[in-house]
Design an enzyme around this catalytic site. Structure first.
Site, PDB file in Angstrom:
ATOM      1  N   VAL A  85      -0.764  -5.956  -5.929  1.00 31.13           N
ATOM      2  CA  VAL A  85      -0.673  -4.507  -6.030  1.00 31.13           C
ATOM      3  C   VAL A  85       0.055  -3.915  -4.830  1.00 31.13           C
ATOM      4  O   VAL A  85       0.887  -3.016  -4.977  1.00 31.13           O
ATOM      5  CB  VAL A  85      -2.085  -3.893  -6.156  1.00 31.13           C
ATOM      6  N   GLU A  86      -0.235  -4.422  -3.636  1.00 31.19           N
ATOM      7  CA  GLU A  86       0.312  -3.827  -2.410  1.00 31.19           C
ATOM      8  C   GLU A  86       1.798  -4.120  -2.212  1.00 31.19           C
ATOM      9  O   GLU A  86       2.574  -3.216  -1.903  1.00 31.19           O
ATOM     10  CB  GLU A  86      -0.481  -4.310  -1.193  1.00 31.19           C
TER      11      GLU A  86
END
Length: 346
Positions: A130-131
């Site tokens: 996600v990051e």
């Protein structure tokens, strides 16, 4: 004997001198060498943290104001996305496939981290997915440029970023690194897991024990740091995170709120018309979540570990994206491992 300078040449010389002066002024304006707030900050770092004044002045003479950073952070926020739209950004076939590849390449380290910290491999992998898409998009701004710009030229959050700038210089000093060399996002978040400097100093973990906690290039340190972050925020090993709920026709909507921290008992939730769609023991406290899904309203029961994920990013949708991406990557990884084992046995 001095010869007169023709007017045309004199004009050219004057123009050149003026251009040089303007360029020099622009360099001065774009750096933080003489910025009043930067000078005050330098005074504080010398007095309170024992930094060398000359070294600080040299760094800030090279630090640059970045208008692109100010434009990015001041840009009107994106429209509030529904869960069905938000989920599409992060839980995708590509991120799942990339997650499996990352897991295979780092299986031993992920297993070691899970054993040592008690955080499941898939949660760590999903945070990275996600990051930064598993490290593919870590940010290319010099952190000192990003934090100086936001600390000294962005009044709405200058206090926060001034603190992060202080933390950044301290971490560079502690790790024996030049602050001019470390890169991150436009907001100063760094490395695979996008740690802000304060989070780096508090939670980053030298998992390969080489003397430098390298969250920029070392997947080992990145994995250990994320696992340590979750443990330090109270992750409970072998406890559930979130489970789907069925809302009965007469469910009590008063149990739905935006408070991220769970505070209700399971018996209170079930009495109010929400039934967990799993057959497993669920610990108190819990939280009822309602989201606008692709097929209408979705209901979820968040527990303590779900709240811990929101400590990484204070968002229900973020936490559920991490959880669902992690589950999808784990299923794909295990299926692939199972096929590999079957093939080997055959």
């Amino acid at each position: 004997m001095k010869l007169p300078i023709p007017n045309r040449i004199a004009k050219c010389l004057l123009t050149a001198l003026a251009t040089t002066a303007v360029a020099a002024a622009n360099v001065q304006a774009d750096s933080y060498q003489a910025h009043p707030q930067a000078k005050q900050f330098i005074d504080e770092m010398v007095k309170e943290q024992g930094f060398d004044r000359g070294q600080l002045e040299a760094w800030f003479s090279q630090a640059e104001r970045k208008d692109s950073i100010l434009e990015a952070i001041a840009r009107p926020a994106e429209r509030v996305k529904s869960w069905k739209d938000y989920r599409k950004i992060f839980v995708t076939p590509t991120r799942i496939e990339q997650g499996v590849v990352f897991w295979k390449e780092n299986a031993d380290i992920l297993a070691k981290a899970s054993e040592q910290f008690g955080v499941p491999e898939e949660i760590v992998v999903a945070i990275l997915g996600v990051e930064t898409r598993y490290g593919a998009h870590k940010g290319s701004y010099r952190v000192i440029d990003a934090l100086s710009t936001l600390a000294f030229d962005y009044p709405p959050r200058s206090k926060f970023f001034r603190k992060e700038l202080k933390e950044f210089l301290l971490l560079a000093k502690e790790q024996g690194k030049s602050p001019m060399d470390l890169t991150g996002s436009y907001a100063g978040a760094m490395g695979y897991g996008q740690f802000m400097p304060s989070s780096y100093r508090a939670y980053a973990y030298d998992f390969n024990d080489d003397g430098f906690t390298d969250i920029w290039a070392s997947t080992t340190d990145a994995i250990g740091s994320i696992a340590n972050y979750f443990v330090r925020h109270g992750w409970k090993a072998d406890q559930p995170v979130v489970v789907p709920l069925k809302a009965e026709a007469k469910h009590d909507t008063k149990l739905i709120d935006d408070n991220l921290k769970p505070s209700r008992s399971l018996s209170e939730v079930t009495s109010a018309g929400y039934l967990p769609l799993v057959k497993m023991a669920l610990p108190d406290p819990v939280r009822v979540i309602e989201l606008d899904g692709a097929n209408g309203n979705e209901y979820w029961l968040g527990m303590h570990n779900f709240y811990v994920i929101t400590r990484y990013n204070h968002s229900t949708m973020y936490a559920l994206s991490v959880f669902q991406l992690g589950q999808a990557v784990a299923e794909a990884y295990q299926a692939e491992q199972g096929l590999a084992s079957t093939g080997a046995e055959g």
